[in-house]
Design a protein around this motif. Sequence first.
Motif, short mmCIF file in Angstrom:
data_model
loop_
_atom_site.label_atom_id
_atom_site.label_comp_id
_atom_site.label_asym_id
_atom_site.label_seq_id
_atom_site.Cartn_x
_atom_site.Cartn_y
_atom_site.Cartn_z
N GLN A 1 0.83 -1.21 0.00
CA GLN A 1 0.00 0.00 0.00
C GLN A 1 0.86 1.26 0.00
OE1 GLN A 1 -2.22 0.66 3.57
NE2 GLN A 1 -3.42 2.31 2.70
N SER A 2 1.89 1.30 0.83
CA SER A 2 2.74 2.50 0.86
C SER A 2 3.53 2.64 -0.43
CB SER A 2 3.68 2.45 2.07
OG SER A 2 4.51 1.31 2.01
N ASP A 3 3.94 1.53 -1.03
CA ASP A 3 4.61 1.55 -2.32
C ASP A 3 3.70 2.15 -3.40
OD1 ASP A 3 6.57 0.95 -4.24
OD2 ASP A 3 5.64 -0.98 -4.68
N SER A 4 2.45 1.73 -3.41
CA SER A 4 1.49 2.25 -4.39
C SER A 4 1.20 3.73 -4.16
CB SER A 4 0.18 1.47 -4.31
OG SER A 4 0.39 0.13 -4.66
N GLN A 5 1.14 4.15 -2.90
CA GLN A 5 0.87 5.56 -2.60
C GLN A 5 2.01 6.45 -3.09
OE1 GLN A 5 0.03 5.60 1.62
NE2 GLN A 5 -2.07 6.25 1.19
N VAL A 6 3.25 6.03 -2.90
CA VAL A 6 4.39 6.84 -3.36
C VAL A 6 4.38 6.92 -4.88
CG1 VAL A 6 6.90 6.93 -3.48
CG2 VAL A 6 5.79 6.42 -1.32
N ASP A 7 4.11 5.81 -5.57
CA ASP A 7 4.03 5.84 -7.03
C ASP A 7 2.89 6.74 -7.49
OD1 ASP A 7 6.16 4.12 -7.28
OD2 ASP A 7 4.92 2.33 -7.55
N GLU A 8 1.78 6.72 -6.79
CA GLU A 8 0.64 7.56 -7.14
C GLU A 8 0.97 9.04 -7.00
OE1 GLU A 8 -3.88 8.47 -5.51
OE2 GLU A 8 -2.74 6.81 -4.68
N VAL A 9 1.64 9.40 -5.92
CA VAL A 9 2.01 10.80 -5.70
C VAL A 9 2.98 11.26 -6.78
CG1 VAL A 9 3.27 12.34 -4.13
CG2 VAL A 9 1.53 10.80 -3.23
N GLY A 10 3.97 10.43 -7.09
CA GLY A 10 4.93 10.79 -8.14
C GLY A 10 4.26 10.96 -9.49
N THR A 11 3.35 10.07 -9.82
CA THR A 11 2.62 10.16 -11.09
C THR A 11 1.76 11.41 -11.14
OG1 THR A 11 2.61 7.75 -11.24
CG2 THR A 11 1.06 8.93 -12.65
N LEU A 12 1.15 11.75 -10.03
CA LEU A 12 0.32 12.96 -9.96
C LEU A 12 1.15 14.21 -10.23
CD1 LEU A 12 -2.43 14.27 -9.28
CD2 LEU A 12 -1.63 14.40 -6.92
N TYR A 13 2.34 14.31 -9.62
CA TYR A 13 3.20 15.46 -9.87
C TYR A 13 3.65 15.50 -11.34
CZ TYR A 13 3.60 16.70 -4.95
OH TYR A 13 3.34 17.10 -3.67
N ALA A 14 4.00 14.36 -11.90
CA ALA A 14 4.44 14.33 -13.30
C ALA A 14 3.32 14.76 -14.24
CB ALA A 14 4.94 12.93 -13.66
N ILE A 15 2.10 14.33 -13.98
CA ILE A 15 0.97 14.72 -14.82
C ILE A 15 0.67 16.20 -14.68
CG2 ILE A 15 -1.54 14.43 -15.09
CD1 ILE A 15 -1.08 11.45 -14.52
N GLN A 16 0.74 16.74 -13.46
CA GLN A 16 0.51 18.18 -13.27
C GLN A 16 1.54 19.00 -14.03
OE1 GLN A 16 0.56 18.72 -9.02
NE2 GLN A 16 -1.66 18.45 -8.84
N ILE A 17 2.79 18.57 -14.00
CA ILE A 17 3.84 19.29 -14.73
C ILE A 17 3.60 19.19 -16.24
CG2 ILE A 17 6.31 19.25 -15.27
CD1 ILE A 17 6.76 18.50 -12.29
N ALA A 18 3.21 18.02 -16.72
CA ALA A 18 2.94 17.85 -18.16
C ALA A 18 1.77 18.72 -18.61
CB ALA A 18 2.65 16.38 -18.47
#
Length: 158
Positions: A45-62
Amino acid sequence: MEKQRFLKLKSNNGFTMQDLIIAIAIFTLFAGIIGTAIVATFRVQSDSQVDEVGTLYAIQIAEYIDKISFDDVESGMGDSLASMFNVPANFTVTIDVSDYKPDGETLSCVKEVDINLAYNFANDSRNIRIQRLKIKESNEYKEYQKIQEARHYIPLFV
């Protein structure tokens, strides 16, 4: 009479020490299995949450890069975008921009944008990479497209 006393002392109404040790061993075994499953679930669960947060930042920047002007998109703007979007310090944002020109083209109307978000989690290095094309929207480009289309125009009736 002594035989009756001996039978009263040897009654089967309670637990022996062996019964208690076996019960405690079985309980410990099941508790260990359940505890291991809970810890493994928490890690996933914590692994998935960190990946989700990173993906969210990358999408916001894109999405932000899609909104800004074509001329404002440059390599090396990762640090400024990381501070703009309050990206945590353990994430590293790098942006590489290159001109996308087919052979024979002289006007740069498309840029290839490579967004890379690197981070460490649980002694594991990870990257989230998004590649996008940034297209120049201007009158100059529209006129250029008309010229290119006119070159390929072949009249059907002469």
